[in-house]
Scaffold this motif. Structure first.
Motif, mmCIF file in Angstrom:
data_model
loop_
_atom_site.group_PDB
_atom_site.id
_atom_site.type_symbol
_atom_site.label_atom_id
_atom_site.label_comp_id
_atom_site.label_asym_id
_atom_site.label_seq_id
_atom_site.Cartn_x
_atom_site.Cartn_y
_atom_site.Cartn_z
ATOM 1 N N SER A 135 -25.313 150.786 70.549
ATOM 2 C CA SER A 135 -26.152 151.293 69.466
ATOM 3 C C SER A 135 -27.612 151.356 69.912
ATOM 4 C CB SER A 135 -25.995 150.419 68.223
ATOM 5 O OG SER A 135 -26.270 149.070 68.528
ATOM 6 N N PRO A 136 -28.373 152.281 69.330
ATOM 7 C CA PRO A 136 -29.778 152.449 69.736
ATOM 8 C C PRO A 136 -30.604 151.189 69.488
ATOM 9 C CG PRO A 136 -29.059 154.238 68.289
ATOM 10 C CD PRO A 136 -27.979 153.208 68.295
ATOM 11 N N GLY A 137 -31.612 150.982 70.299
ATOM 12 C CA GLY A 137 -32.527 149.857 70.122
ATOM 13 C C GLY A 137 -31.987 148.565 70.707
ATOM 14 N N ALA A 138 -32.707 147.504 70.415
ATOM 15 C CA ALA A 138 -32.338 146.174 70.897
ATOM 16 C C ALA A 138 -31.089 145.684 70.172
ATOM 17 C CB ALA A 138 -33.492 145.202 70.686
ATOM 18 N N ASP A 139 -30.242 145.000 70.897
ATOM 19 C CA ASP A 139 -29.016 144.443 70.305
ATOM 20 C C ASP A 139 -29.328 143.119 69.616
ATOM 21 O OD1 ASP A 139 -27.586 146.583 71.239
ATOM 22 O OD2 ASP A 139 -26.745 145.541 72.972
ATOM 23 N N ARG A 140 -29.747 143.214 68.349
ATOM 24 C CA ARG A 140 -30.135 142.021 67.599
ATOM 25 C C ARG A 140 -29.128 141.677 66.512
ATOM 26 N NH1 ARG A 140 -36.082 143.551 68.213
ATOM 27 N NH2 ARG A 140 -36.558 142.367 70.097
ATOM 28 N N ARG A 141 -28.008 142.355 66.517
ATOM 29 C CA ARG A 141 -26.899 142.125 65.580
ATOM 30 C C ARG A 141 -27.259 142.392 64.121
ATOM 31 N NH1 ARG A 141 -25.273 136.477 67.415
ATOM 32 N NH2 ARG A 141 -26.033 136.784 69.491
ATOM 33 N N ASN A 182 -27.012 144.557 60.781
ATOM 34 C CA ASN A 182 -25.849 145.296 60.294
ATOM 35 C C ASN A 182 -25.943 146.783 60.630
ATOM 36 O OD1 ASN A 182 -23.263 145.115 58.924
ATOM 37 N ND2 ASN A 182 -24.209 146.354 57.324
ATOM 38 N N SER A 183 -27.145 147.352 60.556
ATOM 39 C CA SER A 183 -27.275 148.776 60.896
ATOM 40 C C SER A 183 -27.001 149.008 62.381
ATOM 41 C CB SER A 183 -28.649 149.311 60.497
ATOM 42 O OG SER A 183 -29.670 148.628 61.189
ATOM 43 N N SER A 184 -27.399 148.080 63.233
ATOM 44 C CA SER A 184 -27.113 148.193 64.658
ATOM 45 C C SER A 184 -25.619 148.036 64.924
ATOM 46 C CB SER A 184 -27.900 147.143 65.448
ATOM 47 O OG SER A 184 -27.605 147.218 66.826
ATOM 48 N N LEU A 185 -24.988 147.076 64.258
ATOM 49 C CA LEU A 185 -23.542 146.887 64.413
ATOM 50 C C LEU A 185 -22.774 148.118 63.950
ATOM 51 C CD1 LEU A 185 -23.323 143.198 63.196
ATOM 52 C CD2 LEU A 185 -22.736 144.005 65.494
ATOM 53 N N ASN A 186 -23.225 148.747 62.879
ATOM 54 C CA ASN A 186 -22.521 149.929 62.359
ATOM 55 C C ASN A 186 -22.792 151.195 63.166
ATOM 56 O OD1 ASN A 186 -20.962 148.763 60.380
ATOM 57 N ND2 ASN A 186 -22.611 148.832 58.875
ATOM 58 N N ALA A 187 -23.801 151.153 64.039
ATOM 59 C CA ALA A 187 -24.030 152.276 64.950
ATOM 60 C C ALA A 187 -23.092 152.194 66.151
ATOM 61 C CB ALA A 187 -25.486 152.304 65.395
ATOM 62 N N GLU A 188 -22.338 151.105 66.227
ATOM 63 C CA GLU A 188 -21.269 150.950 67.219
ATOM 64 C C GLU A 188 -19.975 151.269 66.475
ATOM 65 O OE1 GLU A 188 -20.780 147.422 70.189
ATOM 66 O OE2 GLU A 188 -19.443 147.007 68.509
ATOM 67 N N TYR A 189 -19.219 152.257 66.973
ATOM 68 C CA TYR A 189 -18.037 152.691 66.233
ATOM 69 C C TYR A 189 -17.047 153.405 67.139
ATOM 70 C CZ TYR A 189 -20.637 157.082 66.277
ATOM 71 O OH TYR A 189 -21.339 158.190 66.675
ATOM 72 N N ILE A 190 -15.866 153.631 66.577
ATOM 73 C CA ILE A 190 -14.825 154.404 67.251
ATOM 74 C C ILE A 190 -14.307 155.421 66.229
ATOM 75 C CG2 ILE A 190 -13.094 152.648 66.704
ATOM 76 C CD1 ILE A 190 -11.630 153.403 69.295
ATOM 77 N N ILE A 191 -14.102 156.658 66.675
ATOM 78 C CA ILE A 191 -13.572 157.704 65.798
ATOM 79 C C ILE A 191 -12.141 158.010 66.212
ATOM 80 C CG2 ILE A 191 -13.805 160.095 65.009
ATOM 81 C CD1 ILE A 191 -16.808 159.890 65.595
ATOM 82 N N LEU A 192 -11.252 158.026 65.233
ATOM 83 C CA LEU A 192 -9.835 158.303 65.443
ATOM 84 C C LEU A 192 -9.446 159.574 64.707
ATOM 85 C CD1 LEU A 192 -8.655 154.660 64.705
ATOM 86 C CD2 LEU A 192 -9.016 155.672 66.956
ATOM 87 N N LEU A 193 -8.524 160.325 65.279
ATOM 88 C CA LEU A 193 -8.073 161.592 64.712
ATOM 89 C C LEU A 193 -6.565 161.548 64.482
ATOM 90 C CD1 LEU A 193 -8.371 164.703 64.088
ATOM 91 C CD2 LEU A 193 -7.996 165.053 66.552
ATOM 92 N N ASN A 194 -6.140 161.941 63.277
ATOM 93 C CA ASN A 194 -4.720 162.148 62.988
ATOM 94 C C ASN A 194 -4.374 163.525 63.541
ATOM 95 O OD1 ASN A 194 -2.220 162.789 61.943
ATOM 96 N ND2 ASN A 194 -2.747 162.351 59.814
ATOM 97 N N THR A 195 -3.608 163.580 64.602
ATOM 98 C CA THR A 195 -3.281 164.850 65.255
ATOM 99 C C THR A 195 -2.094 165.555 64.614
ATOM 100 O OG1 THR A 195 -1.789 163.822 66.861
ATOM 101 C CG2 THR A 195 -4.128 163.998 67.472
ATOM 102 N N THR A 196 -1.455 164.914 63.637
ATOM 103 C CA THR A 196 -0.246 165.478 63.039
ATOM 104 C C THR A 196 -0.559 166.389 61.859
ATOM 105 O OG1 THR A 196 0.179 163.770 61.366
ATOM 106 C CG2 THR A 196 0.931 163.305 63.622
ATOM 107 N N GLY A 197 0.430 167.074 61.397
ATOM 108 C CA GLY A 197 0.314 167.943 60.235
ATOM 109 C C GLY A 197 0.627 167.225 58.933
ATOM 110 N N LYS A 198 0.781 165.905 58.988
ATOM 111 C CA LYS A 198 1.087 165.109 57.794
ATOM 112 C C LYS A 198 0.134 163.926 57.709
ATOM 113 C CE LYS A 198 6.031 166.071 57.992
ATOM 114 N NZ LYS A 198 7.371 165.512 58.112
#
Length: 150
Positions: free
Chosen positions: A39-45, A47-63
């Motif tokens: 996440s941008p800036g200093a890693d000071r833990r 909540n906004s810094s923690l939430n700038a660290e993320y993973i995006i997942l995609l449902n590749t199916t048609g259901k």
């Protein structure tokens, strides 16, 4: 142009011989699209810094996929398990953020007070409710980006 003519020749040969070209592997039902690991800036833990660290997942199916019991983990073993109320629509994305927040509007929260994804390198794993590995994505930090597209 050379690639196109080579592909056309292969297809013509396969058709003449009555054989099919090998099929590409099917995409996993839930695929890792992106990991934002620094996440941008200093890693000071914060909540906004923690939430700038993320993973995006995609449902590749048609259901729609009910994600209850599915999990995401890192190489160290930090694990997030989806609850019963997460239904991911066909071809839709969901963002798993490290920090605290209220689930909804395409995001769920790990509710951690420490970072998950290492800034230098790590691997993300997606497991289905049976614990079978569905997808993974590894990265090594690059000086030009704090995220990786999988």
């Amino acid at each position: 142009m050379r690639l196109a003519s080579t592909l056309a020749a292969l297809l013509a040969t396969a058709a003449t011989l009555g054989t099919a070209l090998p099929a590409q592997a099917a995409a996993p039902a839930l695929q890792i699209v992106k990991i934002s690991y620094d996440s941008p800036g200093a890693d000071r833990r914060s909540n906004s810094s923690l939430n700038a660290e993320y993973i995006i997942l995609l449902n590749t199916t048609g259901k729609a996929v009910a994600l209850e019991g599915w999990s995401v983990r890192d190489k160290t073993g930090y694990t997030y398990e989806f609850g019963a109320d997460v239904l991911l629509g066909a071809k839709k994305r969901i963002t798993l953020r490290t920090g605290q927040g209220s689930d909804g509007s395409g995001s769920v929260y790990w509710n951690r007070k420490q970072y998950v994804w290492n800034n230098d390198q790590d691997t993300a794993y997606v497991l289905n409710r049976s614990g079978k590995l569905v997808d993974s994505c590894s990265y090594k930090a690059r000086s030009t980006s704090a995220s990786v597209t999988c």
